[in-house]
Scaffold this motif. Sequence first.
Motif, PDB file in Angstrom:
ATOM      1  N   PHE A  47       0.864  -1.181   0.000  1.00 37.76           N
ATOM      2  CA  PHE A  47       0.000   0.000   0.000  1.00 37.76           C
ATOM      3  C   PHE A  47       0.897   1.227   0.000  1.00 37.76           C
ATOM      4  CE2 PHE A  47      -2.561  -3.300   1.914  1.00 37.76           C
ATOM      5  CZ  PHE A  47      -3.814  -3.106   1.353  1.00 37.76           C
ATOM      6  N   TRP A  55      -4.413   6.201   0.930  1.00 40.82           N
ATOM      7  CA  TRP A  55      -3.702   4.947   0.735  1.00 40.82           C
ATOM      8  C   TRP A  55      -4.314   4.201  -0.435  1.00 40.82           C
ATOM      9  CZ3 TRP A  55       0.679   3.668   3.124  1.00 40.82           C
ATOM     10  CH2 TRP A  55       0.999   4.329   4.303  1.00 40.82           C
ATOM     11  N   THR A  56      -3.480   3.577  -1.242  1.00 43.88           N
ATOM     12  CA  THR A  56      -3.956   2.744  -2.333  1.00 43.88           C
ATOM     13  C   THR A  56      -3.044   1.542  -2.463  1.00 43.88           C
ATOM     14  OG1 THR A  56      -4.689   2.765  -4.634  1.00 43.88           O
ATOM     15  CG2 THR A  56      -2.660   3.962  -4.139  1.00 43.88           C
ATOM     16  N   ALA A  57      -3.563   0.462  -2.987  1.00 40.98           N
ATOM     17  CA  ALA A  57      -2.756  -0.736  -3.212  1.00 40.98           C
ATOM     18  C   ALA A  57      -1.992  -0.548  -4.513  1.00 40.98           C
ATOM     19  CB  ALA A  57      -3.636  -1.968  -3.270  1.00 40.98           C
ATOM     20  N   ALA A 102      -6.283  -5.452   3.157  1.00 40.83           N
ATOM     21  CA  ALA A 102      -6.711  -4.142   3.650  1.00 40.83           C
ATOM     22  C   ALA A 102      -7.385  -4.247   5.004  1.00 40.83           C
ATOM     23  CB  ALA A 102      -7.644  -3.472   2.636  1.00 40.83           C
ATOM     24  N   TYR A 112      -8.791   2.010   3.201  1.00 41.35           N
ATOM     25  CA  TYR A 112      -8.654   1.636   1.802  1.00 41.35           C
ATOM     26  C   TYR A 112     -10.007   1.234   1.238  1.00 41.35           C
ATOM     27  CZ  TYR A 112      -7.510  -1.116  -2.289  1.00 41.35           C
ATOM     28  OH  TYR A 112      -7.470  -1.592  -3.573  1.00 41.35           O
TER      29      TYR A 112
END
Length: 120
Positions: A47, A55-57, A102, A112
């Motif tokens: 992440f 936050w992002t993967a 997540a 997320y």
Amino acid sequence: MGPSAKGEPVIVQDETKVDVGIHLQQGSLTLTQNGKDFDAYHASVEFVAVHDGPWTADKVKFSAMGPDGKSVGVTVDLLNDTYDGPRAAVPVAIWKVVALAATSAGDVGITYTTPDPHPM
């Protein structure tokens, strides 16, 4: 004498990258790459948060058993080349792995949601 420890661990909220590892039940996820099947048994989801953004993967690194019985690594990039949305054609099963990770990531303060495959 057993182990000892001092202090109170504190999670750093200004980190820009967090890896969350999860174990997968054997046989529950098969990855296919270059016509070969790989039985995934562990996933590490990376992440990221860029410029104080959400936050992002970014990617999933799988540990898997190959058809020859040897362990291999398979990495799946999740973001498109401009990093403004999901990469096209990422299988739904991989997004489910991200969602599972997540859940654990929430324990360290990561919020997320799965990206919209059709951003405006």
